[in-house]
Scaffold this active site. Structure first.
Site, PDB file in Angstrom:
ATOM      1  N   SER A 127      44.982  26.373  38.671  1.00 24.56           N
ATOM      2  CA  SER A 127      45.503  27.227  39.741  1.00 24.56           C
ATOM      3  C   SER A 127      44.962  26.783  41.089  1.00 24.56           C
ATOM      4  O   SER A 127      43.831  26.286  41.187  1.00 24.56           O
ATOM      5  CB  SER A 127      45.052  28.666  39.462  1.00 24.56           C
ATOM      6  OG  SER A 127      45.243  29.471  40.593  1.00 24.56           O
ATOM      7  N   TYR A 152      38.050  35.064  36.581  1.00 21.78           N
ATOM      8  CA  TYR A 152      39.285  34.334  36.267  1.00 21.78           C
ATOM      9  C   TYR A 152      39.295  32.970  36.969  1.00 21.78           C
ATOM     10  O   TYR A 152      39.510  31.925  36.344  1.00 21.78           O
ATOM     11  CB  TYR A 152      40.528  35.146  36.695  1.00 21.78           C
ATOM     12  CG  TYR A 152      41.750  34.282  36.866  1.00 21.78           C
ATOM     13  CD1 TYR A 152      42.429  33.803  35.765  1.00 21.78           C
ATOM     14  CD2 TYR A 152      42.179  33.898  38.143  1.00 21.78           C
ATOM     15  CE1 TYR A 152      43.521  32.965  35.923  1.00 21.78           C
ATOM     16  CE2 TYR A 152      43.262  33.061  38.307  1.00 21.78           C
ATOM     17  CZ  TYR A 152      43.930  32.596  37.193  1.00 21.78           C
ATOM     18  OH  TYR A 152      44.992  31.751  37.355  1.00 21.78           O
ATOM     19  N   LYS A 156      39.028  28.722  35.568  1.00 22.26           N
ATOM     20  CA  LYS A 156      39.869  27.552  35.869  1.00 22.26           C
ATOM     21  C   LYS A 156      38.991  26.393  36.347  1.00 22.26           C
ATOM     22  O   LYS A 156      39.200  25.240  35.974  1.00 22.26           O
ATOM     23  CB  LYS A 156      40.931  27.909  36.912  1.00 22.26           C
ATOM     24  CG  LYS A 156      41.971  28.906  36.408  1.00 22.26           C
ATOM     25  CD  LYS A 156      42.737  28.374  35.197  1.00 22.26           C
ATOM     26  CE  LYS A 156      43.639  29.387  34.554  1.00 22.26           C
ATOM     27  NZ  LYS A 156      44.189  28.963  33.258  1.00 22.26           N
TER      28      LYS A 156
HETATM   29  C1  UD1 Z   1      46.897  35.823  42.467  1.00 22.33           C
HETATM   30  C2  UD1 Z   1      45.447  35.588  42.251  1.00 22.33           C
HETATM   31  C3  UD1 Z   1      45.246  34.143  41.889  1.00 22.33           C
HETATM   32  C4  UD1 Z   1      46.003  33.833  40.626  1.00 22.33           C
HETATM   33  C5  UD1 Z   1      47.457  34.204  40.792  1.00 22.33           C
HETATM   34  C6  UD1 Z   1      48.099  34.154  39.425  1.00 22.33           C
HETATM   35  C7  UD1 Z   1      44.258  37.213  43.636  1.00 22.33           C
HETATM   36  C8  UD1 Z   1      43.405  37.412  44.832  1.00 22.33           C
HETATM   37  N1  UD1 Z   1      44.687  35.967  43.424  1.00 22.33           N
HETATM   38  O1  UD1 Z   1      47.326  34.984  43.528  1.00 22.33           O
HETATM   39  O2  UD1 Z   1      43.876  33.887  41.677  1.00 22.33           O
HETATM   40  O3  UD1 Z   1      45.905  32.477  40.329  1.00 22.33           O
HETATM   41  O4  UD1 Z   1      47.594  35.527  41.282  1.00 22.33           O
HETATM   42  O5  UD1 Z   1      49.431  34.533  39.523  1.00 22.33           O
HETATM   43  O6  UD1 Z   1      44.528  38.140  42.924  1.00 22.33           O
HETATM   44  N2  UD1 Z   1      50.676  41.288  47.793  1.00 22.33           N
HETATM   45  C9  UD1 Z   1      51.020  42.477  48.435  1.00 22.33           C
HETATM   46  N3  UD1 Z   1      51.313  43.554  47.647  1.00 22.33           N
HETATM   47  C10 UD1 Z   1      51.296  43.523  46.288  1.00 22.33           C
HETATM   48  C11 UD1 Z   1      50.956  42.310  45.645  1.00 22.33           C
HETATM   49  C12 UD1 Z   1      50.640  41.221  46.432  1.00 22.33           C
HETATM   50  O7  UD1 Z   1      51.039  42.551  49.643  1.00 22.33           O
HETATM   51  O8  UD1 Z   1      51.551  44.549  45.654  1.00 22.33           O
HETATM   52  C13 UD1 Z   1      50.381  40.104  48.622  1.00 22.33           C
HETATM   53  C14 UD1 Z   1      48.982  39.555  48.411  1.00 22.33           C
HETATM   54  O9  UD1 Z   1      48.082  40.146  49.314  1.00 22.33           O
HETATM   55  C15 UD1 Z   1      49.200  38.081  48.692  1.00 22.33           C
HETATM   56  C16 UD1 Z   1      50.636  37.813  48.232  1.00 22.33           C
HETATM   57  O10 UD1 Z   1      51.262  39.088  48.198  1.00 22.33           O
HETATM   58  O11 UD1 Z   1      49.151  37.844  50.056  1.00 22.33           O
HETATM   59  C17 UD1 Z   1      50.708  37.187  46.865  1.00 22.33           C
HETATM   60  O12 UD1 Z   1      49.922  37.939  45.953  1.00 22.33           O
HETATM   61  P1  UD1 Z   1      49.896  37.645  44.392  1.00 22.33           P
HETATM   62  O13 UD1 Z   1      51.274  37.557  43.874  1.00 22.33           O
HETATM   63  O14 UD1 Z   1      48.962  38.608  43.758  1.00 22.33           O
HETATM   64  O15 UD1 Z   1      49.312  36.159  44.307  1.00 22.33           O
HETATM   65  P2  UD1 Z   1      47.940  35.563  44.846  1.00 22.33           P
HETATM   66  O16 UD1 Z   1      47.061  36.594  45.386  1.00 22.33           O
HETATM   67  O17 UD1 Z   1      48.252  34.438  45.734  1.00 22.33           O
END
Ligand code: UD1
Length: 343
Positions: A127, A152, A156
């Site tokens: 990742s 997690y 990795k």
């Molecule tokens: C997350 C994990 C990452 C993992 C990946 C697996 C965290 C901090 N990181 O990545 O380690 O490898 O998932 O799929 O958890 N967001 C919102 N509202 C929501 C959900 C997400 O605003 O309800 C935003 C988050 O702040 C982020 C973006 O959407 O900016 C993407 O979030 P997400 O899909 O959870 O992915 P990552 O955080 O990049």
């Protein structure tokens, strides 16, 4: 091409799309899955798309003896793509030992079997989380690995070290670690897709569940980041493109084309999108209104992460072909199909 490939976690989100891609070009696929975070129905989705049924073994890779028995039975495995792992960041903080056991003991047992073979090929699901907040964007493979924010993420990093150390002394073992950015979307047929259990933690499944009415509104985690609209930037990659990258990596290993016996590639589109851009694109392509509100930042989120795709383009010969709109459309089609099935 009749090479026999073991896909662990082959009924999971990325695993199932990769099984389809492998079967479509003639690989003989064996799937191991313990169904802890997937469903046996995914197997039927794979069969519907490809008209082929992969061999399926319901095995828990934490059982060392079961892993050993599997390799005794399937002596002719030519390559392993190892997806099986737990991936929820928050849960890993609550249950670190579960994550270390699930993600690392299983890796060790697989490698212990592979080292018995004169030649073995191994692909690891890694990742972009290993980079943390990278100092430079886009992120290339030489960016330093930063201290992990969660167990997690640590699994990795340690996983890659376990493979790298093993490759140093096992000359018959060749491995490629693929560092995914943010996988989203679903197969265009909507026969397979992402199946979040409980409340989704990732953005796109939360969006599609909100749009279909399962959730009241989406919370956007922070709009005070130093980005163009204040929300975080990520590199969202269509799972179909990601699946294809595994095929390219496997062919590189099987064709003995690797430069060293442990290689790393970033898998992303090279484009970064903010959370608000994802929301707006979703509304545009689906014509569905998405209720959302801005709340505070989520702990551990990096401001921006998107891939430098040059190494994957030039060396792996792979490039993401699908854009954000297409990925979101397919995720929506999948959500609609899922919800219809439940009513
Ligand atoms: C997350 C994990 C990452 C993992 C990946 C697996 C965290 C901090 N990181 O990545 O380690 O490898 O998932 O799929 O958890 N967001 C919102 N509202 C929501 C959900 C997400 O605003 O309800 C935003 C988050 O702040 C982020 C973006 O959407 O900016 C993407 O979030 P997400 O899909 O959870 O992915 P990552 O955080 O990049």
């Amino acid at each position: 091409m009749n090479a026999k490939i073991l896909v662990t976690g082959g009924l999971g989100f990325i695993g199932s799309h990769t099984v389809v891609a492998l079967q479509e070009i003639g690989f003989n696929v064996v799937v191991i899955d313990n169904l802890s975070n997937s469903s046996i129905e995914v197997l039927e989705g794979i069969v519907k798309i490809t008209q082929q049924r992969p061999t399926f073994e319901q095995i828990d890779l934490r059982e060392k003896d079961a892993v050993n028995r599997f390799f005794e039975k399937h002596k002719d495995i030519d390559g392993v793509i190892h997806f099986a792992a737990s991936k929820a960041v928050g849960e890993s903080v609550e249950k670190p030992l579960l994550y270390y056991e699930n993600n690392l003991s299983t890796l060790v047992y697989l490698l212990q079997e592979l080292k018995k073979k004169p030649n073995a090929n191994f692909i690891f699901s890694s990742s972009c989380t290993v980079y943390g907040q990278a100092d430079e964007l886009p992120i290339n493979e030489n960016a330093p690995v930063k201290k992990a924010e969660s167990p997690y993420g640590n699994t990795k990093q340690i996983g890659e070290e376990i493979i790298s150390d093993t490759c140093k002394i096992e000359s018959g073992l060749k491995a490629i670690s693929l560092r995914y950015f943010n996988p989203i979307g679903a197969h265009p047929s909507a026969e397979i897709g992402e199946l979040p259990i409980g409340k989704p933690q990732n953005l796109v499944p939360f969006i599609t569940q909100t749009a279909i009415g399962m959730r009241d509104e989406l919370s956007v985690f922070g709009n005070d980041y130093p980005t163009r609209d204040g929300t975080c930037i990520r590199d969202y990659i269509h799972v179909m493109d990601l699946a294809q990258a595994h095929v390219e990596a496997l062919e590189r290993l099987l064709g003995d084309k690797t430069e060293t016996n442990f290689e790393l590639f970033n898998l992303g589109t090279g484009n970064g999108n903010t959370v608000l851009e994802v929301i707006n694109t979703f509304q545009e392509v689906t014509k569905v209104n998405l209720p959302y509100k801005i709340i505070g930042r989520r702990k551990g989120d990096v401001v921006a992460a998107f891939a430098d795709t040059e190494k994957a383009n030039k060396i792996l010969g792979w490039k993401a072909k699908r854009d954000l709109s297409e990925a979101l459309k397919s995720a929506w089609k999948w959500q609609q199909k899922l919800s219809m099935g439940k009513n």
